[in-house]
Structure formats: structure tokens, C-alpha cells
Design a protein around this motif. Structure first.
Motif, PDB file in Angstrom:
ATOM      1  N   PRO A 150       0.855  -1.150  -0.130  1.00  0.00           N
ATOM      2  CA  PRO A 150      -0.128  -0.007   0.216  1.00  0.00           C
ATOM      3  C   PRO A 150       0.810   1.268  -0.060  1.00  0.00           C
ATOM      4  CG  PRO A 150      -0.136  -0.972   2.148  1.00  0.00           C
ATOM      5  CD  PRO A 150       0.577  -1.946   1.141  1.00  0.00           C
ATOM      6  N   THR A 151       2.010   1.372   0.625  1.00  0.00           N
ATOM      7  CA  THR A 151       2.857   2.442   0.793  1.00  0.00           C
ATOM      8  C   THR A 151       3.349   2.690  -0.449  1.00  0.00           C
ATOM      9  OG1 THR A 151       3.577   1.959   2.969  1.00  0.00           O
ATOM     10  CG2 THR A 151       4.866   3.467   1.781  1.00  0.00           C
ATOM     11  N   ASN A 152       3.879   1.842  -1.450  1.00  0.00           N
ATOM     12  CA  ASN A 152       4.164   2.195  -2.826  1.00  0.00           C
ATOM     13  C   ASN A 152       3.081   2.441  -3.601  1.00  0.00           C
ATOM     14  OD1 ASN A 152       7.050   1.674  -2.408  1.00  0.00           O
ATOM     15  ND2 ASN A 152       6.891  -0.578  -2.952  1.00  0.00           N
ATOM     16  N   TRP A 153       1.974   2.103  -3.430  1.00  0.00           N
ATOM     17  CA  TRP A 153       0.873   2.506  -4.094  1.00  0.00           C
ATOM     18  C   TRP A 153       0.403   4.040  -3.897  1.00  0.00           C
ATOM     19  CZ3 TRP A 153      -1.178   0.779  -8.635  1.00  0.00           C
ATOM     20  CH2 TRP A 153      -1.116  -0.393  -8.904  1.00  0.00           C
ATOM     21  N   TYR A 154       0.529   4.256  -2.756  1.00  0.00           N
ATOM     22  CA  TYR A 154       0.470   5.702  -2.081  1.00  0.00           C
ATOM     23  C   TYR A 154       1.394   6.511  -2.955  1.00  0.00           C
ATOM     24  CZ  TYR A 154       0.535   9.979   0.981  1.00  0.00           C
ATOM     25  OH  TYR A 154       0.683  11.039   1.054  1.00  0.00           O
ATOM     26  N   SER A 214      -4.449   4.969  -7.881  1.00  0.00           N
ATOM     27  CA  SER A 214      -3.189   4.392  -7.143  1.00  0.00           C
ATOM     28  C   SER A 214      -3.620   4.810  -5.552  1.00  0.00           C
ATOM     29  CB  SER A 214      -2.137   5.329  -7.416  1.00  0.00           C
ATOM     30  OG  SER A 214      -1.771   4.945  -8.607  1.00  0.00           O
ATOM     31  N   PHE A 215      -4.271   6.026  -5.138  1.00  0.00           N
ATOM     32  CA  PHE A 215      -4.730   6.377  -4.016  1.00  0.00           C
ATOM     33  C   PHE A 215      -5.667   5.264  -3.537  1.00  0.00           C
ATOM     34  CE2 PHE A 215      -3.339  10.719  -4.658  1.00  0.00           C
ATOM     35  CZ  PHE A 215      -2.201  10.658  -3.917  1.00  0.00           C
ATOM     36  N   GLN A 216      -6.658   4.980  -4.415  1.00  0.00           N
ATOM     37  CA  GLN A 216      -7.879   3.884  -4.025  1.00  0.00           C
ATOM     38  C   GLN A 216      -7.250   2.407  -3.567  1.00  0.00           C
ATOM     39  OE1 GLN A 216     -10.333   4.502  -7.501  1.00  0.00           O
ATOM     40  NE2 GLN A 216     -11.605   5.820  -6.419  1.00  0.00           N
ATOM     41  N   LYS A 217      -6.130   2.200  -4.440  1.00  0.00           N
ATOM     42  CA  LYS A 217      -5.366   1.034  -4.418  1.00  0.00           C
ATOM     43  C   LYS A 217      -4.763   0.914  -3.013  1.00  0.00           C
ATOM     44  CE  LYS A 217      -4.490  -3.009  -6.122  1.00  0.00           C
ATOM     45  NZ  LYS A 217      -5.508  -4.183  -6.519  1.00  0.00           N
ATOM     46  N   ALA A 218      -4.143   2.042  -2.615  1.00  0.00           N
ATOM     47  CA  ALA A 218      -3.626   2.224  -1.230  1.00  0.00           C
ATOM     48  C   ALA A 218      -4.413   1.760  -0.080  1.00  0.00           C
ATOM     49  CB  ALA A 218      -2.811   3.327  -1.025  1.00  0.00           C
ATOM     50  N   ILE A 219      -5.615   2.440  -0.138  1.00  0.00           N
ATOM     51  CA  ILE A 219      -6.608   2.349   0.979  1.00  0.00           C
ATOM     52  C   ILE A 219      -7.165   0.923   0.884  1.00  0.00           C
ATOM     53  CG2 ILE A 219      -9.151   2.863   1.302  1.00  0.00           C
ATOM     54  CD1 ILE A 219      -8.702   5.710   0.031  1.00  0.00           C
ATOM     55  N   SER A 229      -5.222  -1.906   7.439  1.00  0.00           N
ATOM     56  CA  SER A 229      -4.607  -2.110   8.864  1.00  0.00           C
ATOM     57  C   SER A 229      -3.552  -0.686   9.179  1.00  0.00           C
ATOM     58  CB  SER A 229      -3.849  -3.404   8.937  1.00  0.00           C
ATOM     59  OG  SER A 229      -2.903  -3.495   7.989  1.00  0.00           O
ATOM     60  N   ASP A 230      -3.238  -0.202   8.253  1.00  0.00           N
ATOM     61  CA  ASP A 230      -2.237   0.883   8.642  1.00  0.00           C
ATOM     62  C   ASP A 230      -2.846   2.351   8.199  1.00  0.00           C
ATOM     63  OD1 ASP A 230      -0.370   2.834   8.686  1.00  0.00           O
ATOM     64  OD2 ASP A 230       1.055   1.777   7.387  1.00  0.00           O
ATOM     65  N   PRO A 231      -3.483   2.947   9.502  1.00  0.00           N
ATOM     66  CA  PRO A 231      -4.264   4.202   9.571  1.00  0.00           C
ATOM     67  C   PRO A 231      -3.433   5.305   8.940  1.00  0.00           C
ATOM     68  CG  PRO A 231      -3.581   3.535  11.675  1.00  0.00           C
ATOM     69  CD  PRO A 231      -3.205   2.589  10.948  1.00  0.00           C
ATOM     70  N   LYS A 232      -2.211   5.332   8.942  1.00  0.00           N
ATOM     71  CA  LYS A 232      -1.570   6.361   8.585  1.00  0.00           C
ATOM     72  C   LYS A 232      -1.825   6.567   6.945  1.00  0.00           C
ATOM     73  CE  LYS A 232       3.241   8.621   8.249  1.00  0.00           C
ATOM     74  NZ  LYS A 232       4.538   8.531   8.945  1.00  0.00           N
ATOM     75  N   VAL A 233      -1.351   5.394   6.364  1.00  0.00           N
ATOM     76  CA  VAL A 233      -1.661   5.255   4.871  1.00  0.00           C
ATOM     77  C   VAL A 233      -2.983   5.679   4.207  1.00  0.00           C
ATOM     78  CG1 VAL A 233      -1.574   3.525   2.907  1.00  0.00           C
ATOM     79  CG2 VAL A 233       0.248   3.468   4.700  1.00  0.00           C
ATOM     80  N   THR A 234      -3.844   4.892   5.060  1.00  0.00           N
ATOM     81  CA  THR A 234      -5.234   5.216   5.018  1.00  0.00           C
ATOM     82  C   THR A 234      -5.810   6.917   4.937  1.00  0.00           C
ATOM     83  OG1 THR A 234      -5.776   2.944   5.616  1.00  0.00           O
ATOM     84  CG2 THR A 234      -7.610   4.417   5.489  1.00  0.00           C
ATOM     85  N   SER A 251     -10.283   9.846  10.616  1.00  0.00           N
ATOM     86  CA  SER A 251      -9.741  10.686  11.240  1.00  0.00           C
ATOM     87  C   SER A 251     -10.564  12.011  11.822  1.00  0.00           C
ATOM     88  CB  SER A 251      -8.430  11.511  10.664  1.00  0.00           C
ATOM     89  OG  SER A 251      -7.491  12.236  11.427  1.00  0.00           O
ATOM     90  N   PRO A 252     -11.540  11.755  12.881  1.00  0.00           N
ATOM     91  CA  PRO A 252     -12.657  12.719  13.328  1.00  0.00           C
ATOM     92  C   PRO A 252     -12.000  14.014  14.127  1.00  0.00           C
ATOM     93  CG  PRO A 252     -12.669  10.666  14.355  1.00  0.00           C
ATOM     94  CD  PRO A 252     -11.722  10.429  13.327  1.00  0.00           C
ATOM     95  N   THR A 253     -10.788  13.762  14.555  1.00  0.00           N
ATOM     96  CA  THR A 253     -10.095  14.745  15.424  1.00  0.00           C
ATOM     97  C   THR A 253      -9.194  15.713  14.556  1.00  0.00           C
ATOM     98  OG1 THR A 253      -8.863  13.304  16.408  1.00  0.00           O
ATOM     99  CG2 THR A 253     -10.710  13.617  17.510  1.00  0.00           C
ATOM    100  N   ASN A 254      -8.944  15.474  13.297  1.00  0.00           N
ATOM    101  CA  ASN A 254      -8.090  16.219  12.590  1.00  0.00           C
ATOM    102  C   ASN A 254      -8.654  17.616  12.133  1.00  0.00           C
ATOM    103  OD1 ASN A 254      -6.801  17.168  10.236  1.00  0.00           O
ATOM    104  ND2 ASN A 254      -5.397  15.198  10.235  1.00  0.00           N
TER     105      ASN A 254
END
Length: 347
Positions: A213-217, A236-241, A246-251, A309-312
Motif C-alpha cells: 500500500p505504501t508504494n501505491w500511495y 493509485s490512492f484507492q488501491k493504497a486504501i 490495517s495502516d491508518p497512516k496510509v489510509t 480521522s474525526p479529530t483532525n
């Protein structure tokens, strides 16, 4: 960029000179101090002590770079990048691999297996004595790939990007299938602003591992820079998601970039609309409708970003602006209240 991870175990060795007693005593003291400091994770103290052991051995005719390697490892763990870089560079240039051979044989009378130096092992093996059997040799794994990986990471962290890329390319010439070096190569290209090579590196890595997912991002980030590949960036972003649930930072980052990529350069769009309002109102209207359409397309991504990310504050502000643009006043008011709440907490 991943954090530098070093996990090589330090193994105590039996050191002896067979020459001057005082020299041997100094060696034993330095070796114990180095080992004790390393075991206590006092890497700042361990590093120069390992160098002391190396230099004492070298002075007495034993150029055992294992202790130089231990020193470099300790300097890296102590975050002394300059000294670590010097040592790792010297080790690589010297051809050091860290490969060590152990020589064992079984004493038939006791049944115990013992380790010997090569000369003794050879003598025992060549002798006609039936006291020993099961003569075996075993080699440790080369640490050379680790040297290239660690030095490359140290150089990248120090923003010495050109030097890092040169070391990475040298390492890949010897270890072309090293996944870590390939990843670091992409980082080096990115940090040095060589987007074309970074793009080629990402595509190569994704061809080998399409589930990263990181490389897709990262691919999406590069594609988003060119208006001609906006749709590719969104895919590409959709693929990363899809792969990085399981990786909230990437998502979170992928949803954020989906929003901005879909909306595009909104400041430029607004300026074009304002420039045409008086002279070409019909053209301005077309641009306004196209802008609304982009915001409508971005809305579901923004809502997903908010769910993740509701508190961002950036997330809330962007969603409020989109709701205002799409004429959803109730939701815009809800986000405005949320914005005020987050601002109050931040004070």
C-alpha cells in the motif's frame, strides 16, 4: 522513511595474544568494557571501546574487522551518524563481509563436540587418531548486505542523498534482488528530487509486489503532480486504501490526497472564474459547474477521511468547505461546530 533498525547480536569472543602479558591484559579489559557497555545499551561508551579492541588486535598483527563492525553498529545505535558513516564506509571499501568459519569435532571418548582453531582442527583431522570424529565446518551469514542497508539509511537520514544513492547502486550491483536496498533507492531518488527515477523505482517494486500500500500511495503522490495523470493518481490512492486498511497512516493520507487531487488547484479555478465573470459570463458559468462537480466527487472521499480521522482539524475544515460548496447547510453547520470544538481544545 523507515527508522533505522539494527539488531545484530554482539557475541563475546575469547581473545588472547600469546605475546606480551600487559598487552593481553589491556585487550581483555577493553573487550569486557565494550561487551558490558553494549549489553547495558550504553552504546556511546561501547563504540570507542570496540574500536580500542580492534586497534589493540591490529597492533599485534590481528586485523579483525569484526570489532570495527561492532563499533560502527554501536555508533549507529548511539545516533552518532558521522562516526557510524565513517566506519561503515571503511568496512564496505575494505570488502569486509563478516563471514566467520567455525571448526568442530567430536571427542569420541566423551561424546562432546568442541570448537577448535583451524590449525588444530586440521592437525586432528589429518592424524590417524581415532579419538576424534565428525569433523565439521560452518560459516556464518555475510553481513555485507546489512552494511549497505545501514550505511544507505544513515546517509539518507543525514540528507546526504547523492552519497546514499551511490552506495545503494553499488550495493544493488552486488545484491540486485535486495528488497530493502530497492526501497531505499526509491527514497534516495525522492529526497534528491529525481522524480522520474523514483517513479520507475516504484513501478518496478509494484511489479514485484503489487500488494504494497505504501508504494501505491507514493505512486499516487507522483501521479497527482501531473494534471494528465490525475485519474491514475486517484486509482493509485484507492488501491493504497484497499490494501492498507490495517495502516491508518496510509489510509488517512490516501483519503486526504484523494480529496485534494479530485478538487485540483481550486485557487487557480476561482481566479479563472473571476476573470471571466464580466467578459465571458457563459464561460464562467461552465467553470463554476465544473468546480461544483469536482467538489461533489470529492465529498465521499472527504467523508471517509473524516471517519478515519474525526479529530483532525484539517479534515473537518475541508469537509465544512465541501458541504458549503455542495449547498448542504446543515452538515456545514455541524462541521463548523466541530471545528470550533477542536480549536477550543487546542488552546
Amino acid at each position: 522513511m523507515k527508522k533505522l533498525i539494527l539488531g545484530m547480536a554482539i557475541v563475546a569472543s575469547a581473545l588472547v595474544f600469546g605475546q606480551k602479558e600487559d598487552a593481553n591484559a589491556k585487550l581483555q579489559v577493553a573487550n569486557k568494557a565494550a561487551m558490558d557497555a553494549y549489553s547495558a545499551k550504553n552504546y556511546t561508551t561501547a563504540a570507542p571501546k570496540f574500536l580500542e579492541v580492534y586497534n589493540l588486535l591490529k597492533t599485534n598483527g590481528q586485523d579483525d574487522k569484526t570489532y570495527m563492525y561492532y563499533a560502527g553498529l554501536s555508533y549507529a545505535l548511539a545516533n552518532n551518524s558521522d562516526e557510524a558513516i565513517k566506519i561503515y564506509t571503511e568496512l564496505i571499501n575494505s570488502g569486509y563481509t563478516g563471514i566467520q568459519t567455525t571448526y568442530t569435532a567430536k571427542e569420541n571418548k566423551s561424546g562432546q563436540v568442541a570448537t577448535y582453531d583451524k590449525s588444530t582442527w586440521d592437525l586432528l583431522k589429518k592424524s590417524s587418531s581415532k579419538d576424534y570424529s565428525d569433523f565439521k565446518t560452518e560459516q556464518t551469514k555475510s553481513v555485507e548486505p546489512d552494511l549497505y542497508e545501514t550505511l544507505s539509511t544513515l546517509l539518507l537520514n543525514a540528507k546526504k542523498n547523492d552519497e546514499a544513492v551511490a552506495i545503494i547502486e553499488k550495493g544493488l550491483a552486488k545484491y540486485p534482488n535486495n528488497a530493502k536496498l530497492k526501497e531505499l533507492q526509491g527514497t534516495g531518488y525522492y529526497q534528491s528530487g529525481n522524480n522520474d527515477k523514483f517513479l520507475a523505482n516504484l513501478k518496478e517494486q509494484l511489479a514485484k509486489n503489487p500488494n504494497d500500500p505504501t508504494n501505491w500511495y507514493n505512486l499516487g503522490v507522483l501521479q497527482a503532480k501531473d494534471p494528465a495523470t490525475t485519474n491514475d493518481a486517484i486509482a493509485s490512492f484507492q488501491k493504497a486504501i484497499e490494501l492498507g486498511g490495517s495502516d491508518p497512516k496510509v489510509t488517512n493520507n490516501a483519503y486526504q490526497n484523494l480529496v485534494y487531487t479530485t478538487i485540483g488547484d481550486d485557487e487557480k479555478a476561482v481566479n479563472e472564474i473571476n476573470a471571466l465573470r464580466k467578459t465571458k459570463p457563459d464561460d464562467a458559468t461552465k467553470l463554476i459547474e465544473a468546480r461544483k462537480e469536482r467538489f461533489n466527487k470529492a465529498l465521499p472521499y472527504a467523508e471517509k477521511w473524516y471517519q478515519a480521522s474525526p479529530t483532525n482539524l484539517d479534515t473537518v475544515t475541508m469537509l465544512r468547505e465541501i458541504y458549503m460548496m455542495t449547498k448542504n447547510q446543515a452538515k456545514a453547520a455541524e462541521m463548523k461546530a466541530k471545528e470550533a470544538e477542536l480549536n477550543a481544545k487546542a488552546k
